[in-house]
Motif scaffolding. Structure first.
Motif, short mmCIF file in Angstrom:
data_model
loop_
_atom_site.label_atom_id
_atom_site.label_comp_id
_atom_site.label_asym_id
_atom_site.label_seq_id
_atom_site.Cartn_x
_atom_site.Cartn_y
_atom_site.Cartn_z
N PRO A 16 0.82 -1.21 0.00
CA PRO A 16 0.00 0.00 0.00
C PRO A 16 0.86 1.27 0.00
O PRO A 16 2.05 1.23 0.28
CB PRO A 16 -0.78 -0.12 1.31
CG PRO A 16 0.12 -0.90 2.20
CD PRO A 16 0.84 -1.87 1.31
N GLU A 17 0.20 2.37 -0.34
CA GLU A 17 0.87 3.66 -0.23
C GLU A 17 1.08 4.00 1.25
O GLU A 17 0.39 3.49 2.13
CB GLU A 17 0.02 4.74 -0.90
CG GLU A 17 -0.11 4.56 -2.39
CD GLU A 17 -0.92 5.66 -3.03
OE1 GLU A 17 -0.68 5.96 -4.21
OE2 GLU A 17 -1.82 6.21 -2.37
N ILE A 18 2.04 4.87 1.49
CA ILE A 18 2.32 5.29 2.86
C ILE A 18 1.22 6.23 3.30
O ILE A 18 1.04 7.31 2.73
CB ILE A 18 3.70 5.97 2.93
CG1 ILE A 18 4.79 4.96 2.59
CG2 ILE A 18 3.93 6.58 4.31
CD1 ILE A 18 6.15 5.57 2.35
N ALA A 19 0.45 5.81 4.28
CA ALA A 19 -0.71 6.59 4.71
C ALA A 19 -0.31 7.87 5.42
O ALA A 19 -0.92 8.93 5.22
CB ALA A 19 -1.60 5.73 5.61
N ASP A 20 0.71 7.79 6.25
CA ASP A 20 1.13 8.94 7.07
C ASP A 20 2.44 9.48 6.52
O ASP A 20 3.52 8.99 6.87
CB ASP A 20 1.29 8.51 8.53
CG ASP A 20 1.72 9.66 9.43
OD1 ASP A 20 1.64 10.83 8.98
OD2 ASP A 20 2.13 9.40 10.58
N LEU A 21 2.36 10.50 5.69
CA LEU A 21 3.58 11.07 5.11
C LEU A 21 4.47 11.71 6.17
O LEU A 21 5.68 11.85 5.96
CB LEU A 21 3.23 12.11 4.05
CG LEU A 21 2.54 11.62 2.77
CD1 LEU A 21 2.50 12.74 1.73
CD2 LEU A 21 3.22 10.39 2.19
N SER A 22 3.89 12.08 7.31
CA SER A 22 4.70 12.68 8.37
C SER A 22 5.64 11.67 9.01
O SER A 22 6.55 12.06 9.75
CB SER A 22 3.79 13.29 9.44
OG SER A 22 3.08 14.40 8.93
N SER A 23 5.43 10.39 8.72
CA SER A 23 6.32 9.37 9.26
C SER A 23 7.59 9.21 8.42
O SER A 23 8.53 8.51 8.83
CB SER A 23 5.59 8.02 9.32
OG SER A 23 5.32 7.54 8.01
N LEU A 24 7.64 9.86 7.27
CA LEU A 24 8.79 9.72 6.38
C LEU A 24 10.00 10.49 6.92
O LEU A 24 9.84 11.58 7.49
CB LEU A 24 8.46 10.23 4.99
CG LEU A 24 7.42 9.44 4.20
CD1 LEU A 24 7.08 10.18 2.90
CD2 LEU A 24 7.93 8.04 3.89
N PRO A 25 11.19 9.98 6.70
CA PRO A 25 12.39 10.74 7.09
C PRO A 25 12.63 11.92 6.16
O PRO A 25 12.11 11.96 5.04
CB PRO A 25 13.52 9.70 6.98
CG PRO A 25 13.03 8.72 5.97
CD PRO A 25 11.53 8.65 6.14
#
Length: 612
Positions: free
Chosen positions: A236-245
């Motif tokens: 799946p796509e990353i639901a929470d973009l704020s979790s990305l480095p």
């Protein structure tokens, strides 16, 4: 708030066992790193098992050609693709040269010459050979190419060269030019490609690396592979973009120092606030084929990223790669930026419904230039495009951006299939009203793969899809016939539309010429000064002395009240002592002078208060 919150230093990762090479080819903009490579490197290395080396050979090409010539070519996607077509398909050299010269037209400016095709091709080939020879490709477990606009043929050329080397690892393509059928057709036609990522790359690439390291690990679902059927596993796509480095651009800066040791320019850093488009209805658009949902980061996460990037790379200029900034979080972000000490500048793409109040807040937060999808100045044509705005709203955003001190860039789509003569006439008439604002650029309609127009051809009078004539110059016919590419041509009313829209193109040229002639004047071309009981309006017009208008008393009040879009009912409510026909006659008089704009029952004053 006087400064960015301290985001700390990135912690050291465990020593990885496998290496991935990620490559971004010409004709990416030389003065910025690849957001795709930076984001993927940061995400994959955060897993702790793999190392990522990012390569930006477009820096070497820009250094060899010179930044002026490189920019001239990169500004024309067809010219850039023609260079690598001549290298990949040597039998297409003559066709590619013809397309190159036609795409660049005449000399790009005073004192500049159009680059010679054969000389450019030879120089690019030499740079690529030197760059390839300087890297031991067998050190990598996988070679990945980020393939976006005008990078397809360059990526095919270099990937073929790598694949021909002894001990070459598998090659994977991904990016906006590889979504869905596009990616599968690349895999079917170019036998040296091993995998294609369909959609978002982070989880897919990590899954592919695990699969290559351990064949018992299944191949991710959204990866097309040659001669094998992927085992369906969720990707799946990353639901929470704020979790990305935070993206890692270290390799770009290292390669920049080697290619341009004298540091003749300051890079603009790309950042992403969101993925996808929260509107996602425009009938001509195919920019979101790789995204399935719209997601955005929080304002706090974006501020943290900017803090890290600003300090690590000592950069003050940033460009948001979003198709449309998130509305709520965008306002919160720029409100905080307005209080932050560093003098940062931003570019962003925003919707045409953004208010003057929001624009002023964005400007205080450092938003310097915006791109707005104006696309049309006819309300019925905007409806066909499903833009969700009307002509008067497009005029308002153009006026308000200028009033807020923000440069607005945008296009006017010409030759849209199914356009009527009335819509063209309305466009020509409306152009008279927008002359005081920053000119738009004409953009000929192109049929984008997967766009609503392409998926609903009959509705727009399209009877058949055809290979694009410019792609015929780039690809051998047997290859082109089996490829699915981003752009096509169509059979329908193309010839009629081309003739119909010629007057619009000429009027846009006159608009651009007018603003070029007044470059030294920093004040708006249509402006006013307020004297409390009267206003003085200055109106610059082409090839004539400026006009002056004075409005006093209630006339002044009505004009200022309509600084934002007002309905006739609102006007009547605000000025009950004046009869409706009298108000309407006054408005129509000012519309004839191009000082106001009226669309049915809504009106807008066009003059901007003069800057101090």
């Amino acid at each position: 708030m006087s400064s960015f919150p301290d985001s700390g230093q990135p912690s050291a990762s465990p020593v990885p066992q496998s290496r991935l090479a990620l490559i971004s080819m010409p004709w990416a903009l030389y003065n910025r790193p690849s957001i795709q490579l930076g984001a993927l490197k940061a995400y994959i290395e955060a897993e702790g098992e793999f190392a990522v080396d990012c390569f930006h050979p477009y820096l070497d090409v820009a250094a060899a050609l010179g930044t002026d010539i490189y920019t001239t070519i990169s500004d024309s996607s067809w010219a850039g693709e023609a260079v690598f077509s001549a290298l990949l398909f040597t039998e297409k050299f003559a066709d590619a040269e013809q397309l190159f010269n036609k795409s660049l037209g005449h000399a790009p400016g005073p004192g500049k010459k159009r680059p010679l095709f054969a000389k450019t091709v030879n120089a690019v080939a030499e740079v690529c050979d030197q760059w390839l020879a300087g890297i031991n490709w067998s050190d990598f477990q996988l070679i990945g190419f980020s393939v976006c606009f005008n990078q397809l043929l360059a990526s095919l050329y270099i990937s073929q060269k790598i694949a021909s080397l002894d001990g070459a690892p598998p090659i994977v393509f991904g990016g906006s030019s590889c979504a869905g059928k596009l990616g599968q057709s690349l895999l079917d036609n170019f036998r040296w490609l091993d995998f294609v990522v369909d959609g978002e790359g982070e989880k897919a690439l990590v899954g592919l690396l695990h699969h290559l390291s351990d064949k018992s690990s299944p191949l991710p679902e959204r990866i097309h592979a040659r001669n094998r059927h992927p085992i369906p596993t969720p990707c799946p796509e990353i639901a929470d973009l704020s979790s990305l480095p935070t993206p890692d651009f270290d390799h770009y800066y290292q390669q920049l120092q080697r290619a341009f040791p004298d540091s003749p320019f300051n890079p603009v850093l790309p950042v992403e606030f969101s993925r996808g488009c929260w509107w996602n209805k425009c009938t001509f658009c195919n920019l979101n084929l790789q995204w399935h949902t719209y997601r955005n980061k929080t304002a706090e996460k974006m501020l943290e990223e900017l803090s890290t990037l600003c300090k690590r790379y000592q950069s003050l200029d940033f460009t948001f790669c979003d198709n449309a900034l998130p509305v709520k979080e965008g306002r919160r972000f720029f409100a905080t930026m307005a209080e932050v000490e560093p003098d940062l500048r931003f570019f962003a793409e925003i919707r045409g419904t953004t208010s003057l109040e929001s624009l002023k807040g964005f400007k205080k937060g450092g938003l310097d230039t915006i791109q707005v999808g104006i696309e049309a100045l006819s309300t019925s044509l905007l409806k066909k495009m499903d833009k969700g705005v009307t002509a008067i709203e497009n005029l308002a955003i153009m006026k308000n951006a200028l009033a807020a001190g923000i440069r607005l860039e945008g296009n006017l789509i010409v030759e849209f299939p199914g356009s009527t003569q009335d819509e063209v006439a309305e466009t020509i008439d409306t152009l008279d009203y927008v002359f005081p604002f920053h000119p738009l650029a004409p953009a000929a309609f192109f049929l984008g793969h997967g766009s609503p127009v392409a998926c609903n051809q009959e509705e727009f009078g399209i009877t058949a899809l055809l290979a694009h004539s410019k792609n015929k110059k780039l690809f051998p016919s047997n290859t082109l016939n089996s490829l699915t590419l981003l752009t096509s041509e169509y059979r329908g009313d193309r010839g009629k539309q081309k003739n119909r829209w010629q007057p619009v193109r000429k009027k846009i040229q006159a608009w651009q010429k007018f603003h070029k002639s007044r470059k030294q004047n920093q004040q708006p071309a249509l402006r006013y000064r307020d004297g409390s009981s009267f206003i003085m309006i200055w109106q610059e017009v082409p090839d004539a002395p400026p006009l002056r208008h004075k409005l006093t008393g209630v006339s002044r009040q009505i004009y200022l009240f309509c600084s934002q879009i007002r309905s006739l009912d609102e006007l009547q409510s605000q000025f009950p002592a004046i009869k409706g026909p009298t108000i309407l006659a006054f408005i129509d008089q000012l519309c004839q002078k191009r000082l106001m704009f009226r669309e049915q029952n809504r009106v807008l004053s066009l003059a901007i208060r003069q800057h101090n």
